[in-house]
Design a protein around this motif. Structure first.
Motif, mmCIF file in Angstrom:
data_model
loop_
_atom_site.group_PDB
_atom_site.id
_atom_site.type_symbol
_atom_site.label_atom_id
_atom_site.label_comp_id
_atom_site.label_asym_id
_atom_site.label_seq_id
_atom_site.Cartn_x
_atom_site.Cartn_y
_atom_site.Cartn_z
ATOM 1 N N UNK A 169 0.845 -1.182 0.000
ATOM 2 C CA UNK A 169 0.000 0.000 0.000
ATOM 3 C C UNK A 169 0.887 1.241 0.000
ATOM 4 N N UNK A 170 0.344 2.346 -0.484
ATOM 5 C CA UNK A 170 1.077 3.611 -0.432
ATOM 6 C C UNK A 170 1.009 4.147 0.998
ATOM 7 N N UNK A 171 2.180 4.395 1.576
ATOM 8 C CA UNK A 171 2.248 4.865 2.960
ATOM 9 C C UNK A 171 2.605 6.351 2.966
ATOM 10 N N UNK A 172 1.723 7.215 3.495
ATOM 11 C CA UNK A 172 2.024 8.655 3.540
ATOM 12 C C UNK A 172 2.809 9.029 4.793
ATOM 13 N N UNK A 173 3.730 9.970 4.630
ATOM 14 C CA UNK A 173 4.499 10.529 5.741
ATOM 15 C C UNK A 173 4.389 12.053 5.642
ATOM 16 N N UNK A 174 3.916 12.692 6.683
ATOM 17 C CA UNK A 174 3.779 14.147 6.682
ATOM 18 C C UNK A 174 5.089 14.794 7.112
ATOM 19 N N UNK A 175 5.585 15.729 6.289
ATOM 20 C CA UNK A 175 6.833 16.434 6.582
ATOM 21 C C UNK A 175 6.504 17.895 6.891
ATOM 22 N N UNK A 176 6.751 18.309 8.127
ATOM 23 C CA UNK A 176 6.548 19.686 8.553
ATOM 24 C C UNK A 176 7.900 20.280 8.956
ATOM 25 N N UNK A 177 7.905 21.452 9.564
ATOM 26 C CA UNK A 177 9.181 22.099 9.904
ATOM 27 C C UNK A 177 9.079 22.800 11.249
ATOM 28 N N UNK A 178 10.204 22.854 11.950
ATOM 29 C CA UNK A 178 10.274 23.530 13.240
ATOM 30 C C UNK A 178 10.770 24.961 13.057
ATOM 31 N N UNK A 179 10.088 25.894 13.719
ATOM 32 C CA UNK A 179 10.504 27.296 13.696
ATOM 33 C C UNK A 179 11.840 27.441 14.422
ATOM 34 N N UNK A 180 12.852 28.024 13.780
ATOM 35 C CA UNK A 180 14.140 28.200 14.458
ATOM 36 C C UNK A 180 14.081 29.285 15.523
ATOM 37 N N UNK A 181 15.020 29.220 16.451
ATOM 38 C CA UNK A 181 15.163 30.277 17.452
ATOM 39 C C UNK A 181 15.529 31.572 16.728
ATOM 40 N N UNK A 182 14.917 32.671 17.126
ATOM 41 C CA UNK A 182 15.049 33.910 16.356
ATOM 42 C C UNK A 182 16.467 34.475 16.368
ATOM 43 N N UNK A 183 17.214 34.243 17.422
ATOM 44 C CA UNK A 183 18.589 34.748 17.435
ATOM 45 C C UNK A 183 19.439 34.006 16.403
ATOM 46 N N UNK A 184 19.086 32.754 16.084
ATOM 47 C CA UNK A 184 19.798 32.023 15.038
ATOM 48 C C UNK A 184 19.501 32.633 13.671
ATOM 49 N N UNK A 185 18.265 33.087 13.491
ATOM 50 C CA UNK A 185 17.911 33.746 12.232
ATOM 51 C C UNK A 185 18.717 35.026 12.074
ATOM 52 N N UNK A 186 18.781 35.833 13.133
ATOM 53 C CA UNK A 186 19.533 37.091 13.041
ATOM 54 C C UNK A 186 21.010 36.832 12.755
ATOM 55 N N UNK A 187 21.526 35.709 13.261
ATOM 56 C CA UNK A 187 22.929 35.380 13.004
ATOM 57 C C UNK A 187 23.177 35.086 11.524
ATOM 58 N N UNK A 188 22.134 34.683 10.793
ATOM 59 C CA UNK A 188 22.270 34.398 9.363
ATOM 60 C C UNK A 188 22.136 35.656 8.510
ATOM 61 N N UNK A 189 21.593 36.721 9.091
ATOM 62 C CA UNK A 189 21.421 37.974 8.358
ATOM 63 C C UNK A 189 22.688 38.809 8.505
ATOM 64 N N UNK A 190 23.218 39.294 7.386
ATOM 65 C CA UNK A 190 24.556 39.881 7.378
ATOM 66 C C UNK A 190 24.589 41.374 7.677
ATOM 67 N N UNK A 191 23.462 41.961 7.990
ATOM 68 C CA UNK A 191 23.420 43.384 8.323
ATOM 69 C C UNK A 191 22.427 43.604 9.456
ATOM 70 N N UNK A 192 22.803 44.456 10.406
ATOM 71 C CA UNK A 192 21.857 44.817 11.463
ATOM 72 C C UNK A 192 20.614 45.469 10.871
ATOM 73 N N UNK A 193 20.796 46.197 9.773
ATOM 74 C CA UNK A 193 19.637 46.815 9.131
ATOM 75 C C UNK A 193 18.627 45.750 8.694
ATOM 76 N N UNK A 194 19.144 44.609 8.240
ATOM 77 C CA UNK A 194 18.241 43.524 7.845
ATOM 78 C C UNK A 194 17.502 42.947 9.043
ATOM 79 N N UNK A 195 18.099 43.007 10.228
ATOM 80 C CA UNK A 195 17.378 42.573 11.425
ATOM 81 C C UNK A 195 16.076 43.364 11.546
ATOM 82 N N UNK A 196 16.184 44.667 11.337
ATOM 83 C CA UNK A 196 14.997 45.517 11.444
ATOM 84 C C UNK A 196 14.012 45.238 10.316
#
Length: 280
Positions: A113-140
């Motif tokens: 039988x075809x077996x379905x698997x649901x793939x969702x995603x976890x929201x990252x911690x926001x400070x990790x997101x800011x660490x990926x943004x290369x300008x403080x202006x982009x934080x804003x």
């Protein structure tokens, strides 16, 4: 009794078929197993393979990946590889098939039988997101656009005047599910805006060489402020000639929506230990 194929989800002690892309934007490690039951005496397994597809059709999308995976062993039980090439979510459908030859040299193909698997995603911690943004202006900018939110509490991607933390208007499937790529799009777009901003003085000089003779280029700070204001309306700087020296220089304009100044004030509050609601 007829032979049949069963697929188990491969997570010991769990019956769930819901999985999450990690906070580090890594696709979940799935280890489903294929098991062929009720083989008859003299049966020989000739081929085992898996047909797989991953579909996301929410929010008017129709993102589909599919493949056929050959299982290299002609074994009664084995792990099914799931070679999803990028970080994406939706419903993963897995089916396993096998061709079997009996003792009379007759072949038959059986299918699970075809077996379905649901793939969702976890929201990252926001400070990790800011660490990926290369300008403080982009934080804003990203805070004002999305409050750094890529996914809902249930793990679904956010579609709200664009997609993900940068609210991309026409995202790729990876920008929907991989927050790091969404952040990199923000970085790339800001750099493009800086290039456009840096060309503004030259445009003035080219439009009227006599009038704007001696108009200086922007400083790096002025380029960044002009790029920041480009997320709103109007220009941050306008040219002005000094009454005494008759030299051109750049001053802050008044015909804009104060987008850049609002970002500067926001960052000042953060630096003072007074971040806005939703910053963390």
């Amino acid at each position: 009794m007829e032979s049949e194929i069963l697929i188990n989800n491969g997570i010991q002690g769990e019956e769930t078929t819901v999985y999450f892309i990690s906070q580090d934007a890594v696709f979940p490690q799935l280890r489903p197993t294929c098991y062929i039951e009720n083989l008859q005496q003299g049966d020989q397994i000739l081929r085992v393979w898996s047909e797989q597809s991953l579909l996301y059709n929410g929010n008017d999308r129709n993102d589909l990946w599919n493949t056929v995976v050959e299982l290299l062993e002609q074994a009664q039980e084995q792990i099914i590889p799931v070679p999803v090439p990028d970080v994406r979510g939706g419903t993963l459908f897995i089916k396993c098939l096998a061709t079997i030859k009996d003792k009379f040299n007759r072949t038959r193909t059986i299918s699970s039988q075809v077996v379905p698997h649901t793939i969702l995603a976890k929201q990252p911690v926001k400070k990790y997101i800011r660490a990926q943004l290369k300008s403080d202006y982009l934080h804003a900018v990203v805070y004002k656009r999305s409050a750094f939110e890529q996914f809902t509490i249930d793990g679904e991607p956010i579609f709200d005047n664009g997609v993900g933390l940068y609210r991309i208007s026409k995202p790729s499937v990876s920008e929907i599910w991989n927050w790091k790529l969404n952040a990199e799009t923000a970085n790339t777009d800001f750099e493009k805006r800086k290039v456009i901003a840096s060309q503004i003085p030259e445009k003035y000089r080219n439009e009227d060489p006599d009038l704007y003779k001696g108009l200086p280029d922007f400083t790096l700070k002025q380029i960044e402020l002009e790029a920041l204001q480009s997320y709103g309306t109007g220009s941050y700087h306008i040219p002005k000639k000094s009454g005494l020296s008759r030299k051109w220089h750049w001053v802050k304009g008044t015909q804009n929506d104060d987008y850049a100044d609002a970002c500067l004030n926001l960052l000042k509050e953060v630096s003072a230990g007074k971040p806005p609601v939703g910053w963390d």
